[in-house]
Design a protein around this motif. Structure first.
Motif, PDB file in Angstrom:
ATOM      1  N   ARG A  56      44.627  48.130  48.437  1.00  0.00           N
ATOM      2  CA  ARG A  56      43.314  47.693  48.312  1.00  0.00           C
ATOM      3  C   ARG A  56      42.572  47.799  48.004  1.00  0.00           C
ATOM      4  O   ARG A  56      40.800  48.655  47.951  1.00  0.00           O
ATOM      5  CB  ARG A  56      42.819  47.625  49.754  1.00  0.00           C
ATOM      6  N   LEU A  57      42.849  49.270  46.440  1.00  0.00           N
ATOM      7  CA  LEU A  57      42.018  50.020  45.481  1.00  0.00           C
ATOM      8  C   LEU A  57      41.387  48.844  44.748  1.00  0.00           C
ATOM      9  O   LEU A  57      41.685  47.712  44.301  1.00  0.00           O
ATOM     10  CB  LEU A  57      42.896  50.359  44.958  1.00  0.00           C
ATOM     11  N   LYS A  58      40.718  49.395  44.511  1.00  0.00           N
ATOM     12  CA  LYS A  58      39.864  48.296  42.702  1.00  0.00           C
ATOM     13  C   LYS A  58      40.978  48.042  41.919  1.00  0.00           C
ATOM     14  O   LYS A  58      41.454  46.962  41.102  1.00  0.00           O
ATOM     15  CB  LYS A  58      38.983  49.622  42.468  1.00  0.00           C
ATOM     16  N   ALA A  59      41.541  49.310  41.368  1.00  0.00           N
ATOM     17  CA  ALA A  59      42.931  49.221  40.712  1.00  0.00           C
ATOM     18  C   ALA A  59      43.679  50.134  40.905  1.00  0.00           C
ATOM     19  O   ALA A  59      42.882  51.216  41.100  1.00  0.00           O
ATOM     20  CB  ALA A  59      42.721  49.370  38.795  1.00  0.00           C
ATOM     21  N   PHE A  60      44.745  50.418  40.057  1.00  0.00           N
ATOM     22  CA  PHE A  60      45.889  51.600  40.130  1.00  0.00           C
ATOM     23  C   PHE A  60      46.396  51.004  38.724  1.00  0.00           C
ATOM     24  O   PHE A  60      47.089  50.104  38.430  1.00  0.00           O
ATOM     25  CB  PHE A  60      46.986  51.581  41.155  1.00  0.00           C
ATOM     26  N   GLU A  61      47.077  52.338  38.394  1.00  0.00           N
ATOM     27  CA  GLU A  61      47.939  51.923  37.344  1.00  0.00           C
ATOM     28  C   GLU A  61      49.081  53.382  36.484  1.00  0.00           C
ATOM     29  O   GLU A  61      48.794  54.222  37.170  1.00  0.00           O
ATOM     30  CB  GLU A  61      47.071  51.826  35.444  1.00  0.00           C
ATOM     31  N   MET A  62      50.436  53.052  35.634  1.00  0.00           N
ATOM     32  CA  MET A  62      51.296  54.123  35.797  1.00  0.00           C
ATOM     33  C   MET A  62      51.321  54.151  34.686  1.00  0.00           C
ATOM     34  O   MET A  62      51.490  53.080  33.586  1.00  0.00           O
ATOM     35  CB  MET A  62      52.206  53.856  36.625  1.00  0.00           C
ATOM     36  N   ARG A  63      50.666  55.585  34.171  1.00  0.00           N
ATOM     37  CA  ARG A  63      50.824  55.283  31.780  1.00  0.00           C
ATOM     38  C   ARG A  63      51.206  56.258  31.464  1.00  0.00           C
ATOM     39  O   ARG A  63      50.567  57.800  32.506  1.00  0.00           O
ATOM     40  CB  ARG A  63      49.285  54.773  32.213  1.00  0.00           C
ATOM     41  N   ASP A  64      52.272  56.564  30.905  1.00  0.00           N
ATOM     42  CA  ASP A  64      52.260  58.437  30.526  1.00  0.00           C
ATOM     43  C   ASP A  64      52.614  58.795  31.317  1.00  0.00           C
ATOM     44  O   ASP A  64      52.046  60.603  31.213  1.00  0.00           O
ATOM     45  CB  ASP A  64      51.671  58.752  29.502  1.00  0.00           C
ATOM     46  N   GLY A  65      53.765  58.486  32.234  1.00  0.00           N
ATOM     47  CA  GLY A  65      53.740  59.488  33.573  1.00  0.00           C
ATOM     48  C   GLY A  65      52.312  60.285  34.299  1.00  0.00           C
ATOM     49  O   GLY A  65      52.720  60.813  35.156  1.00  0.00           O
ATOM     50  N   MET A 121      47.478  48.227  33.181  1.00  0.00           N
ATOM     51  CA  MET A 121      46.389  47.642  34.761  1.00  0.00           C
ATOM     52  C   MET A 121      47.014  46.957  35.311  1.00  0.00           C
ATOM     53  O   MET A 121      46.719  45.934  35.049  1.00  0.00           O
ATOM     54  CB  MET A 121      44.822  47.571  33.974  1.00  0.00           C
ATOM     55  N   GLN A 122      46.941  47.164  36.802  1.00  0.00           N
ATOM     56  CA  GLN A 122      47.199  45.843  37.639  1.00  0.00           C
ATOM     57  C   GLN A 122      46.504  45.711  38.684  1.00  0.00           C
ATOM     58  O   GLN A 122      45.571  47.167  39.339  1.00  0.00           O
ATOM     59  CB  GLN A 122      48.684  46.348  38.333  1.00  0.00           C
ATOM     60  N   ARG A 123      45.822  44.972  39.650  1.00  0.00           N
ATOM     61  CA  ARG A 123      44.828  44.593  40.877  1.00  0.00           C
ATOM     62  C   ARG A 123      45.404  43.652  41.686  1.00  0.00           C
ATOM     63  O   ARG A 123      45.539  42.549  40.917  1.00  0.00           O
ATOM     64  CB  ARG A 123      43.395  44.689  39.957  1.00  0.00           C
ATOM     65  N   TRP A 124      44.855  43.631  42.697  1.00  0.00           N
ATOM     66  CA  TRP A 124      44.985  42.762  42.846  1.00  0.00           C
ATOM     67  C   TRP A 124      43.862  41.575  43.183  1.00  0.00           C
ATOM     68  O   TRP A 124      42.528  42.354  43.707  1.00  0.00           O
ATOM     69  CB  TRP A 124      45.398  42.677  44.867  1.00  0.00           C
ATOM     70  N   VAL A 125      43.957  39.942  43.777  1.00  0.00           N
ATOM     71  CA  VAL A 125      42.270  39.354  43.514  1.00  0.00           C
ATOM     72  C   VAL A 125      43.106  37.901  44.272  1.00  0.00           C
ATOM     73  O   VAL A 125      44.228  37.882  44.067  1.00  0.00           O
ATOM     74  CB  VAL A 125      42.093  38.586  41.726  1.00  0.00           C
ATOM     75  N   ALA A 126      41.768  37.676  44.330  1.00  0.00           N
ATOM     76  CA  ALA A 126      42.223  36.309  45.432  1.00  0.00           C
ATOM     77  C   ALA A 126      42.652  35.413  44.705  1.00  0.00           C
ATOM     78  O   ALA A 126      41.312  35.043  43.355  1.00  0.00           O
ATOM     79  CB  ALA A 126      40.392  35.976  46.812  1.00  0.00           C
ATOM     80  N   ALA A 127      43.689  34.645  45.557  1.00  0.00           N
ATOM     81  CA  ALA A 127      43.968  33.392  43.955  1.00  0.00           C
ATOM     82  C   ALA A 127      42.460  32.267  43.747  1.00  0.00           C
ATOM     83  O   ALA A 127      42.126  32.124  42.695  1.00  0.00           O
ATOM     84  CB  ALA A 127      45.054  32.526  44.699  1.00  0.00           C
ATOM     85  N   LYS A 128      41.776  31.959  44.646  1.00  0.00           N
ATOM     86  CA  LYS A 128      40.399  31.529  44.756  1.00  0.00           C
ATOM     87  C   LYS A 128      39.732  31.829  43.467  1.00  0.00           C
ATOM     88  O   LYS A 128      38.929  31.431  43.221  1.00  0.00           O
ATOM     89  CB  LYS A 128      39.766  31.455  45.895  1.00  0.00           C
ATOM     90  N   ASP A 129      39.549  33.086  43.295  1.00  0.00           N
ATOM     91  CA  ASP A 129      38.672  33.857  42.417  1.00  0.00           C
ATOM     92  C   ASP A 129      39.192  33.972  40.797  1.00  0.00           C
ATOM     93  O   ASP A 129      38.849  34.447  40.264  1.00  0.00           O
ATOM     94  CB  ASP A 129      38.356  35.220  42.832  1.00  0.00           C
ATOM     95  N   LEU A 130      40.309  33.183  40.392  1.00  0.00           N
ATOM     96  CA  LEU A 130      41.041  32.496  39.149  1.00  0.00           C
ATOM     97  C   LEU A 130      40.847  31.905  39.007  1.00  0.00           C
ATOM     98  O   LEU A 130      41.088  30.748  39.421  1.00  0.00           O
ATOM     99  CB  LEU A 130      42.732  33.056  39.566  1.00  0.00           C
ATOM    100  N   ARG A 131      41.106  31.561  37.783  1.00  0.00           N
ATOM    101  CA  ARG A 131      41.225  30.392  37.022  1.00  0.00           C
ATOM    102  C   ARG A 131      41.819  30.061  35.602  1.00  0.00           C
ATOM    103  O   ARG A 131      42.431  31.180  35.294  1.00  0.00           O
ATOM    104  CB  ARG A 131      39.496  29.883  36.478  1.00  0.00           C
TER     105      ARG A 131
END
Length: 235
Positions: free
Chosen positions: A220-229, A68-78
Motif C-alpha cells: 500500500r506504499l507508493k514504493a519500497f526498496e532494499m539497497r545496500d543493506g 525499486m519495486q511498487r504495486w500498480v493496478a494491471a489496468k494502468d499498465l501497457r
C-alpha cells in the motif's frame, strides 16, 4: 479509360485503404493480458518497468535501476514497445537534505509535500527490525517481503486487542518452522514513525514468535526498496 479498367483501379484503391485501416500504429501499446513475469510495461506516466509478480489484478513492477519495486493496478499498465536504441544512462541524483532527521537505525526524509521516506538499516544478520504501533500497542516487527500479510504472534495480537477467543483459527499458513494454524483479521491501523495505514489485513499465527511486517502493509506504499543493506519506504 475503359469501364473495366476504371472498376479494377477503384477496387484496388478500396483494398489499399482497407489494408491501411487495419494496420496498427507503430506506437500503439496494448494492455498486458495478465501480470506476466518478465514483461516490459509502461505506467500512466510512461515510465518503463518490468513485471516481477502479481496478485488479484495488481502487478508488482521493478523500475529504475532494478532496485525499486511498487504495486500498480494491471489496468494502468501497457505493454511497452522495444526501444529503438539503448537509453542513455540515468544521471544519479542525490537525496534532498531538506528537513532530514537521523536517529539510531532510522532516517526520516521529507524532500517535498508529496513525498515522505523512511530508511531502516538491516542488522548484522541482514534483517530489518523496527517498532510499530498496532492499534496503538507497540509491536516489534521483522520486515518480510515474502509474507503475504502482516503476521502477528498471539502475544502481539492480544496486546493490539485481538483476543484469542474472538479469533477463528481456520486457515493453514506456511512459516519458517512449517505449517501452522492462523486466523485472518483486520486491525484499525499500523503506524511506523510518521507513516500510518488504516484497516490493514493481518494473520494471527498460533506458533509465531516474532511478528512480521508483510505485503498487506508494504504493497500500500507508493514504493519500497532494499539497497545496500537499507530498506526505504516511500509514501
Amino acid at each position: 479509360m475503359k469501364p473495366n479498367r476504371f472498376a479494377a483501379t477503384l477496387r484496388w484503391s478500396f483494398a489499399l485503404l482497407a489494408l491501411i485501416a487495419v494496420v496498427p500504429s507503430p506506437g500503439a501499446a496494448q494492455a498486458p493480458p495478465a501480470c506476466r513475469q518478465g514483461q516490459i510495461v509502461t505506467d500512466l506516466q510512461s515510465n518503463r518497468a518490468t513485471i516481477v509478480g502479481g496478485q488479484d489484478d495488481v502487478c508488482l513492477i521493478r523500475s529504475g535501476d532494478g532496485q525499486m519495486q511498487r504495486w500498480v493496478a494491471a489496468k494502468d499498465l501497457r505493454a511497452a514497445m522495444p526501444p529503438a536504441e539503448p537509453a542513455a544512462p540515468a544521471v544519479p541524483r542525490s537525496e534532498p537534505a531538506l528537513n532530514e532527521a537521523v536517529s539510531a537505525g532510522v532516517k526520516i526524509i521529507r524532500p517535498s509535500a508529496t513525498l515522505n521516506k523512511l530508511v531502516y538499516r538491516a542488522d548484522a544478520l541482514g534483517h530489518v527490525v523496527l517498532t510499530a504501533q498496532v492499534n496503538g500497542a507497540p509491536v516489534r516487527f521483522v520486515v518480510d517481503t515474502g509474507a503475504t500479510r502482516v503476521a502477528l504472534s498471539p502475544r502481539d495480537a492480544a496486546a493490539a486487542g485481538l483476543k484469542p477467543d474472538g479469533l477463528k483459527f481456520d486457515h493453514t499458513v506456511h512459516t519458517a518452522g512449517g505449517l501452522a494454524k492462523a486466523a485472518f483479521a483486520r486491525v484499525r491501523g499500523i503506524r511506523v514513525e510518521q507513516l500510518e495505514l488504516d484497516n490493514v489485513e493481518v494473520a494471527v499465527v498460533e506458533t509465531l514468535k516474532h511478528s512480521l511486517l508483510g505485503m498487506s502493509f508494504l504493497r500500500r506504499l507508493k514504493a519500497f526498496e532494499m539497497r545496500d543493506g537499507e530498506l526505504s519506504m516511500i509514501w
